[in-house]
Design an enzyme around this catalytic site. Structure first.
Site, PDB file in Angstrom:
ATOM      1  N   VAL A  34       5.310  -1.557  11.315  1.00  0.00           N
ATOM      2  CA  VAL A  34       4.771  -0.235  11.010  1.00  0.00           C
ATOM      3  C   VAL A  34       3.269  -0.187  11.288  1.00  0.00           C
ATOM      4  O   VAL A  34       2.737   0.825  11.753  1.00  0.00           O
ATOM      5  CB  VAL A  34       5.033   0.125   9.520  1.00  0.00           C
ATOM      6  CG1 VAL A  34       4.469   1.498   9.180  1.00  0.00           C
ATOM      7  CG2 VAL A  34       6.524   0.083   9.211  1.00  0.00           C
TER       8      VAL A  34
ATOM      9  N   ASN B 215      -0.354  -0.026  12.574  1.00  0.00           N
ATOM     10  CA  ASN B 215      -0.863   0.552  13.830  1.00  0.00           C
ATOM     11  C   ASN B 215      -1.925  -0.321  14.494  1.00  0.00           C
ATOM     12  O   ASN B 215      -2.617  -1.054  13.798  1.00  0.00           O
ATOM     13  CB  ASN B 215      -1.477   1.934  13.536  1.00  0.00           C
ATOM     14  CG  ASN B 215      -0.439   3.036  13.591  1.00  0.00           C
ATOM     15  OD1 ASN B 215       0.436   3.021  14.425  1.00  0.00           O
ATOM     16  ND2 ASN B 215      -0.561   3.992  12.688  1.00  0.00           N
TER      17      ASN B 215
ATOM     18  N   GLY C  76       4.118   0.922   2.453  1.00  0.00           N
ATOM     19  CA  GLY C  76       4.977  -0.171   2.002  1.00  0.00           C
ATOM     20  C   GLY C  76       5.655   0.148   0.676  1.00  0.00           C
ATOM     21  O   GLY C  76       6.871  -0.023   0.521  1.00  0.00           O
TER      22      GLY C  76
ATOM     23  N   GLY D 249       0.839  -1.201   0.000  1.00  0.00           N
ATOM     24  CA  GLY D 249       0.000   0.000   0.000  1.00  0.00           C
ATOM     25  C   GLY D 249       0.872   1.248   0.000  1.00  0.00           C
ATOM     26  O   GLY D 249       2.009   1.237  -0.484  1.00  0.00           O
ATOM     27  N   HIS D 250       0.327   2.311   0.596  1.00  0.00           N
ATOM     28  CA  HIS D 250       1.021   3.609   0.528  1.00  0.00           C
ATOM     29  C   HIS D 250       2.378   3.589   1.220  1.00  0.00           C
ATOM     30  O   HIS D 250       3.388   3.956   0.638  1.00  0.00           O
ATOM     31  CB  HIS D 250       0.128   4.683   1.148  1.00  0.00           C
ATOM     32  CG  HIS D 250      -1.042   5.013   0.292  1.00  0.00           C
ATOM     33  ND1 HIS D 250      -2.281   4.443   0.460  1.00  0.00           N
ATOM     34  CD2 HIS D 250      -1.159   5.840  -0.764  1.00  0.00           C
ATOM     35  CE1 HIS D 250      -3.106   4.914  -0.458  1.00  0.00           C
ATOM     36  NE2 HIS D 250      -2.452   5.763  -1.219  1.00  0.00           N
TER      37      HIS D 250
ATOM     38  N   HIS E 132       3.692   5.223  20.165  1.00  0.00           N
ATOM     39  CA  HIS E 132       3.354   6.018  18.985  1.00  0.00           C
ATOM     40  C   HIS E 132       1.830   6.155  18.943  1.00  0.00           C
ATOM     41  O   HIS E 132       1.154   5.616  18.104  1.00  0.00           O
ATOM     42  CB  HIS E 132       3.873   5.293  17.736  1.00  0.00           C
ATOM     43  CG  HIS E 132       3.485   5.947  16.454  1.00  0.00           C
ATOM     44  ND1 HIS E 132       3.902   7.194  16.094  1.00  0.00           N
ATOM     45  CD2 HIS E 132       2.702   5.520  15.424  1.00  0.00           C
ATOM     46  CE1 HIS E 132       3.406   7.499  14.902  1.00  0.00           C
ATOM     47  NE2 HIS E 132       2.675   6.504  14.472  1.00  0.00           N
TER      48      HIS E 132
ATOM     49  N   ASN F 197      -6.191  -5.283  12.802  1.00  0.00           N
ATOM     50  CA  ASN F 197      -4.788  -5.377  12.398  1.00  0.00           C
ATOM     51  C   ASN F 197      -4.022  -6.471  13.151  1.00  0.00           C
ATOM     52  O   ASN F 197      -3.065  -7.037  12.624  1.00  0.00           O
ATOM     53  CB  ASN F 197      -4.104  -4.025  12.548  1.00  0.00           C
ATOM     54  CG  ASN F 197      -4.483  -3.094  11.405  1.00  0.00           C
ATOM     55  OD1 ASN F 197      -5.115  -3.529  10.441  1.00  0.00           O
ATOM     56  ND2 ASN F 197      -4.106  -1.834  11.487  1.00  0.00           N
TER      57      ASN F 197
HETATM   58  P1  NAI Z   1      -2.661   0.889   2.796  1.00  0.00           P
HETATM   59  O1  NAI Z   1      -4.096   0.518   2.958  1.00  0.00           O
HETATM   60  O2  NAI Z   1      -2.279   1.803   1.690  1.00  0.00           O
HETATM   61  O3  NAI Z   1      -1.781  -0.442   2.640  1.00  0.00           O
HETATM   62  C1  NAI Z   1      -1.938  -1.560   3.439  1.00  0.00           C
HETATM   63  C2  NAI Z   1      -1.734  -2.776   2.544  1.00  0.00           C
HETATM   64  O4  NAI Z   1      -1.752  -3.945   3.352  1.00  0.00           O
HETATM   65  C3  NAI Z   1      -2.838  -2.950   1.482  1.00  0.00           C
HETATM   66  O5  NAI Z   1      -2.268  -2.940   0.180  1.00  0.00           O
HETATM   67  C4  NAI Z   1      -3.446  -4.304   1.820  1.00  0.00           C
HETATM   68  O6  NAI Z   1      -3.842  -5.048   0.683  1.00  0.00           O
HETATM   69  C5  NAI Z   1      -2.287  -4.981   2.552  1.00  0.00           C
HETATM   70  N1  NAI Z   1      -2.703  -6.105   3.364  1.00  0.00           N
HETATM   71  C6  NAI Z   1      -3.820  -6.259   4.122  1.00  0.00           C
HETATM   72  N2  NAI Z   1      -3.832  -7.471   4.679  1.00  0.00           N
HETATM   73  C7  NAI Z   1      -2.702  -8.101   4.286  1.00  0.00           C
HETATM   74  C8  NAI Z   1      -2.142  -9.373   4.529  1.00  0.00           C
HETATM   75  N3  NAI Z   1      -2.771 -10.256   5.326  1.00  0.00           N
HETATM   76  N4  NAI Z   1      -0.974  -9.680   3.959  1.00  0.00           N
HETATM   77  C9  NAI Z   1      -0.329  -8.810   3.158  1.00  0.00           C
HETATM   78  N5  NAI Z   1      -0.816  -7.583   2.879  1.00  0.00           N
HETATM   79  C10 NAI Z   1      -1.977  -7.237   3.438  1.00  0.00           C
HETATM   80  O7  NAI Z   1      -2.200   1.470   4.211  1.00  0.00           O
HETATM   81  P2  NAI Z   1      -0.897   2.353   4.511  1.00  0.00           P
HETATM   82  O8  NAI Z   1      -1.252   3.784   4.402  1.00  0.00           O
HETATM   83  O9  NAI Z   1       0.231   1.809   3.740  1.00  0.00           O
HETATM   84  O10 NAI Z   1      -0.697   2.030   6.074  1.00  0.00           O
HETATM   85  C11 NAI Z   1      -0.316   0.720   6.474  1.00  0.00           C
HETATM   86  C12 NAI Z   1      -0.325   0.598   8.002  1.00  0.00           C
HETATM   87  O11 NAI Z   1       0.700   1.394   8.547  1.00  0.00           O
HETATM   88  C13 NAI Z   1      -1.600   1.072   8.686  1.00  0.00           C
HETATM   89  O12 NAI Z   1      -1.906   0.241   9.781  1.00  0.00           O
HETATM   90  C14 NAI Z   1      -1.255   2.450   9.174  1.00  0.00           C
HETATM   91  O13 NAI Z   1      -2.075   2.872  10.242  1.00  0.00           O
HETATM   92  C15 NAI Z   1       0.176   2.224   9.564  1.00  0.00           C
HETATM   93  N6  NAI Z   1       1.007   3.434   9.667  1.00  0.00           N
HETATM   94  C16 NAI Z   1       1.892   3.474  10.710  1.00  0.00           C
HETATM   95  C17 NAI Z   1       2.762   4.529  10.850  1.00  0.00           C
HETATM   96  C18 NAI Z   1       3.753   4.521  11.983  1.00  0.00           C
HETATM   97  O14 NAI Z   1       4.366   5.533  12.251  1.00  0.00           O
HETATM   98  N7  NAI Z   1       3.978   3.402  12.642  1.00  0.00           N
HETATM   99  C19 NAI Z   1       2.729   5.666   9.924  1.00  0.00           C
HETATM  100  C20 NAI Z   1       1.807   5.502   8.833  1.00  0.00           C
HETATM  101  C21 NAI Z   1       0.973   4.409   8.730  1.00  0.00           C
END
Ligand code: NAI
Length: 309
Positions: free
Chosen positions: A118, A120, A14, A11-12, A175, A95
């Site tokens: 990463v 949340n 990754g 996703g975004h 966080h 999650n």
């Molecule tokens: P996104 O929705 O763009 O990407 C998440 C991806 O995970 C999707 O492509 C989805 O198909 C995939 N996915 C879902 N289940 C899966 C599985 N079982 N196996 C493999 N892939 C799977 O979300 P984004 O924006 O990339 O955020 C990802 C996570 O990171 C979220 O939980 C977000 O809250 C968290 N995050 C954490 C930050 C931090 O500082 N720790 C900062 C920004 C986001």
């Protein structure tokens, strides 16, 4: 041989992290997602940019864990992102199921890997991944503090009218909404911001940092931040791959440090070839320690809520 870095979740965040690793050329990249076509398409796109970046990294997209085997580092971003009005903690249960499944598959395919979490709520997911993987705690860590500190640096730099390169910032604790920005350790070329700005200004900077994620969610409406999160992941991965021994705020396992035992929380840590090589203990004031303890209790509450043993 180049190191192999797998990013789970195309996703975004990754895909952005995968891009930065490939662009730097420090390692080969495998991008994994369960959505068929997504990792393959994005990986191909990134691979086709490598000649322009002068990078010799190989970039492969897959939905098959076999392709991730033998990874040196696995970054886990799989999960759901926050929607407007949703707290990080709302994401907890959904999650947790995803991260547990991913971690078990990753640990089987790459038993010697390090994990950077990463997804949340990140501190809780890190604790969960540590348990589910059975890996040593030095090899399992979470990204949050690098991002929060970078946001703090940005706002301080704007306020001071200086380059963000000259600003250092530190954010401790989980966080989450209870993160603990540390003004005493936040400096412009060594000068603490408590000496540069009024108390109200420092408070406003802290508040904006705490709400940094939500501020972006409110703008985007359909997702959350990913450029700075991707860059933060890259900073940690690079320190490990190149054994840079950067001191970076990391969600690391506390085994008595800061008076906390058995929980992951954001603290300054040295990241190198051995993973979390050292946790740096700062002397905190009573007020800082109270803020840190509150933040850790919030994380512990979620861990108990999930029943992670
Ligand atoms: P996104 O929705 O763009 O990407 C998440 C991806 O995970 C999707 O492509 C989805 O198909 C995939 N996915 C879902 N289940 C899966 C599985 N079982 N196996 C493999 N892939 C799977 O979300 P984004 O924006 O990339 O955020 C990802 C996570 O990171 C979220 O939980 C977000 O809250 C968290 N995050 C954490 C930050 C931090 O500082 N720790 C900062 C920004 C986001």
């Amino acid at each position: 041989m180049k190191k192999k870095i797998t990013v789970i979740g195309a996703g975004h965040v990754g895909a952005t992290a995968a891009q930065l690793v490939a662009q730097s050329g420090i390692a080969d990249v495998v991008l994994f997602d369960i959505v068929e076509g997504l990792p393959q398409g994005k990986a191909l796109d990134i691979a086709e940019a490598c000649p322009l970046w002068g990078s010799a990294s190989s970039v492969v997209g897959t939905s098959d864990y076999a392709d991730t085997s033998g990874s040196d580092i696995v970054v886990i971003t799989a999960g759901l992102a926050r929607k407007p009005g949703m707290s990080r903690d709302d994401l907890l249960k959904a999650n947790a199921d995803i991260v547990r499944g991913v971690t078990e598959a990753v640990a089987k395919a790459s038993p010697d890997a390090m994990l950077v979490l990463v997804t949340n709520p990140m501190d809780v997911m890190t604790q969960l991944a540590w348990k589910a993987s059975g890996f040593a705690h030095a090899k399992v860590m979470g990204m949050g503090g690098v991002l929060d500190s970078s946001r703090f640096r940005t706002f301080v730099a704007w306020k001071a009218g200086v380059s963000p390169r000259d600003v250092e910032a530190l954010v401790l604790g989980g966080h989450g909404d209870q993160m603990v920005p540390m003004p005493r350790f936040t400096t412009v070329k060594g000068i603490p911001i408590t000496e540069l700005f009024s108390e109200d200004t420092v408070k406003a900077l802290i508040e904006r940092t705490r709400n940094g994620g939500a501020e972006i969610v409110a703008h985007l409406k359909t997702g959350s931040a990913y450029y700075a999160p991707g860059a933060s992941v890259f900073e940690m991965v690079k320190s490990i791959v190149l054994d840079e021994k950067r001191m970076l705020p990391t969600a690391a396992y506390l085994g008595g440090e800061y008076g906390v035992d058995g929980v992951y929380a954001g603290v300054p840590a040295i990241l190198g070839a051995g993973g979390v090589e050292k946790i740096v203990e700062l002397k905190l004031t009573t007020e800082e320690k109270e803020g840190f303890d509150r933040s850790v209790s919030a994380v512990r509450g979620l861990i108990d809520n999930l029943g992670i043993k």
